[in-house]
Design a protein around this motif. Structure first.
Motif, PDB file in Angstrom:
ATOM      1  N   ILE A   9      32.750  82.429   0.119  1.00 48.86           N
ATOM      2  CA  ILE A   9      31.379  82.923  -0.022  1.00 48.86           C
ATOM      3  C   ILE A   9      30.769  82.293  -1.259  1.00 48.86           C
ATOM      4  N   GLY A  10      29.864  81.340  -1.058  1.00 42.97           N
ATOM      5  CA  GLY A  10      29.260  80.616  -2.170  1.00 42.97           C
ATOM      6  C   GLY A  10      29.984  79.313  -2.419  1.00 42.97           C
ATOM      7  N   ILE A  11      29.293  78.198  -2.225  1.00 41.16           N
ATOM      8  CA  ILE A  11      29.957  76.901  -2.380  1.00 41.16           C
ATOM      9  C   ILE A  11      29.243  76.036  -3.417  1.00 41.16           C
ATOM     10  N   GLY A  12      29.078  76.638  -4.600  1.00 46.34           N
ATOM     11  CA  GLY A  12      28.634  75.870  -5.748  1.00 46.34           C
ATOM     12  C   GLY A  12      29.837  75.161  -6.351  1.00 46.34           C
ATOM     13  N   HIS A  80      29.294  89.601  -7.040  1.00 46.07           N
ATOM     14  CA  HIS A  80      30.737  89.701  -6.802  1.00 46.07           C
ATOM     15  C   HIS A  80      31.137  91.062  -6.222  1.00 46.07           C
ATOM     16  N   PRO A  81      30.746  92.181  -6.849  1.00 38.78           N
ATOM     17  CA  PRO A  81      31.161  93.476  -6.303  1.00 38.78           C
ATOM     18  C   PRO A  81      30.585  93.768  -4.919  1.00 38.78           C
ATOM     19  N   SER A  82      29.310  93.498  -4.706  1.00 40.31           N
ATOM     20  CA  SER A  82      28.701  93.828  -3.412  1.00 40.31           C
ATOM     21  C   SER A  82      29.317  93.012  -2.283  1.00 40.31           C
ATOM     22  N   GLU A  83      29.580  91.729  -2.523  1.00 39.52           N
ATOM     23  CA  GLU A  83      30.212  90.902  -1.501  1.00 39.52           C
ATOM     24  C   GLU A  83      31.637  91.379  -1.232  1.00 39.52           C
ATOM     25  N   ALA A  84      32.350  91.736  -2.283  1.00 40.07           N
ATOM     26  CA  ALA A  84      33.721  92.218  -2.120  1.00 40.07           C
ATOM     27  C   ALA A  84      33.754  93.527  -1.332  1.00 40.07           C
ATOM     28  N   ILE A  85      32.860  94.435  -1.660  1.00 40.62           N
ATOM     29  CA  ILE A  85      32.814  95.733  -0.973  1.00 40.62           C
ATOM     30  C   ILE A  85      32.538  95.551   0.509  1.00 40.62           C
ATOM     31  N   ARG A  86      31.593  94.666   0.844  1.00 40.90           N
ATOM     32  CA  ARG A  86      31.304  94.414   2.265  1.00 40.90           C
ATOM     33  C   ARG A  86      32.518  93.809   2.971  1.00 40.90           C
ATOM     34  N   ALA A  87      33.204  92.909   2.295  1.00 41.48           N
ATOM     35  CA  ALA A  87      34.369  92.271   2.898  1.00 41.48           C
ATOM     36  C   ALA A  87      35.504  93.275   3.114  1.00 41.48           C
ATOM     37  N   PHE A  88      35.737  94.139   2.144  1.00 40.76           N
ATOM     38  CA  PHE A  88      36.765  95.166   2.312  1.00 40.76           C
ATOM     39  C   PHE A  88      36.437  96.056   3.511  1.00 40.76           C
ATOM     40  N   GLY A  89      35.155  96.364   3.658  1.00 41.46           N
ATOM     41  CA  GLY A  89      34.727  97.197   4.776  1.00 41.46           C
ATOM     42  C   GLY A  89      34.987  96.568   6.129  1.00 41.46           C
ATOM     43  N   LYS A  90      35.146  95.249   6.144  1.00 40.95           N
ATOM     44  CA  LYS A  90      35.419  94.518   7.385  1.00 40.95           C
ATOM     45  C   LYS A  90      36.902  94.151   7.523  1.00 40.95           C
ATOM     46  N   GLY A  91      37.728  94.719   6.641  1.00 40.84           N
ATOM     47  CA  GLY A  91      39.166  94.480   6.750  1.00 40.84           C
ATOM     48  C   GLY A  91      39.659  93.182   6.168  1.00 40.84           C
TER      49      GLY A  91
END
Length: 388
Positions: A9-12, A80-91
């Motif tokens: 997620i993010g390719i800088g 970082h936290p919001s992306e991580a939280i969404r990903a955890f929610g999707k397993g």
């Protein structure tokens, strides 16, 4: 599962570097299968340079594609936290770039989501892979250094010219980055500071100078003093406008002193503890016998690839994580405390009022009059990667 399928997620700068190392086969048991970025220019780069890798505009589309088992979050800091939280929610298993976030409150919510998910959670604290700091941690934990009495870290070799700050509209702003040297360059040292000695400060007094010798609105020159519950003290000094810079860590204990500088560790070891010597000594100018050791070379550091390999091994075989994501809150707590101490012009006890820190940060975002222009030749902010 024979291979961990990574989505980035993010390719800088950092995200693209991770993608290339994965695609080059540098991580055993891992492949990169997808990447995503909100900027079209980044997606076009991925299509050109990452052959066979699916490219998406947003993280949820990438995760829902069924192509990934784990994600590496390499977005700007606030996300970082919001992306991580969404990903955890999707397993998903989640590996985040440093820092864990911008303020402790949002990181605590991320840690709670990680715990509920039951998935692996790591952070790219690649300096934990450095054998020098691993050796220091080992010597402290084994008691070789005795009780810690003082730490001093001068880390001023993060030199950054004005051109660096001008390279992206998000850089060095309260709203875009959430801070300066403490949130961008020094998360590694702030993590190592507490990780190696096994202690968090009990209170901090810091002096953050904003935009010293640079046209930016956040801190790039910091001197902080820390006190610990056992009576130990510490000083942390950092800057990005000092040339040549210094990277010197001193850790003093009851049984001697360790210095790490220029890739070398030196151990001045007392024959007996200072406490015991002081009890028996009767000479007005007596001092304990001291032996100087140049600690043998501990080998090279695998840095980022080492962290990703360790995380992959944790997912596949249950290996112990060198840098658990939940521990990202510790270094961030220290940097938040340094900011808050400067903003309030006084001591800050740890733990501190997280709502107060968030309110003070939001005040600076709301009151900011600082203007930045887009990098030359690019209407979009460059390097949206949570990198150095």
């Amino acid at each position: 599962m024979s291979n961990v399928r990574y989505g980035i997620i993010g390719i800088g700068n950092m995200g693209s570097a991770h993608a290339k190392s994965l695609q080059a086969g540098e991580i055993k048991g891992a492949v990169v299968t997808a990447v995503c970025d909100g900027f079209e220019s980044k997606r076009e780069w991925a299509k050109e340079h990452l052959q066979g890798v699916a490219v998406f505009e947003d993280s949820m589309a990438m995760i829902d594609s069924g192509l990934v088992d784990a994600v590496i979050v390499a977005t700007p800091h606030y996300d970082h936290p919001s992306e991580a939280i969404r990903a955890f929610g999707k397993g998903m298993h989640v590996l985040i770039e440093k820092p864990a976030g911008v303020y402790v409150k949002q990181v605590r919510e991320m840690n709670e989501a990680a715990a509920l998910s039951g998935k692996k959670f790591g952070i790219v604290y690649n300096q934990r892979m450095n054998p020098l700091y691993q050796k220091l941690r080992e010597l402290v934990r084994s008691g070789e250094l005795g009780e810690i009495r003082r730490t001093n870290w001068i880390i001023t070799n993060w030199y950054r010219p004005q051109a660096y700050y001008d390279s992206g509209t998000w850089r060095a702003t309260w709203g875009g980055e959430g801070g300066g040297v403490l949130i961008n360059q020094c998360p590694h040292q702030l993590d190592l500071w507490q990780w190696t000695i096994g202690m968090m400060p009990s209170r901090i007094r810091a002096f953050c100078q904003m935009g010293k010798h640079r046209n930016i609105e956040v801190e790039n020159d910091v001197t902080a003093y820390a006190e610990y519950a056992n009576g130990a003290t510490g000083v942390f000094i950092t800057a990005t406008s000092e040339a040549p810079g210094t990277n010197r860590l001193e850790v003093s204990g009851d049984r001697g002193k360790i210095v790490i500088e220029d890739g070398q560790m030196t151990f001045w070891r007392l024959r007996e503890s200072e406490t015991e010597f002081n009890k028996r000594n009767t000479s007005a100018f007596g001092k304990p016998e001291c032996w100087k050791f140049e600690v043998p070379d501990q080998g090279s550091s695998p840095e980022h690839t080492g962290i990703i390999q360790n995380f992959t091994d944790a997912v596949l075989r249950g290996a112990e994580l060198v840098a658990p994501g939940e521990e990202g809150i510790d270094g961030l707590t220290i940097s938040n405390a340094m900011h808050l101490s400067t903003w309030l012009d006084g001591w800050v006890d740890l733990p501190f009022d997280e709502n107060l820190h968030e309110a003070e940060l939001n005040k600076r975002i709301a009151e900011s009059t600082f203007q930045k222009t887009a990098p030359a030749g690019n209407s979009q902010a460059a390097d949206l990667s949570g990198t150095f």
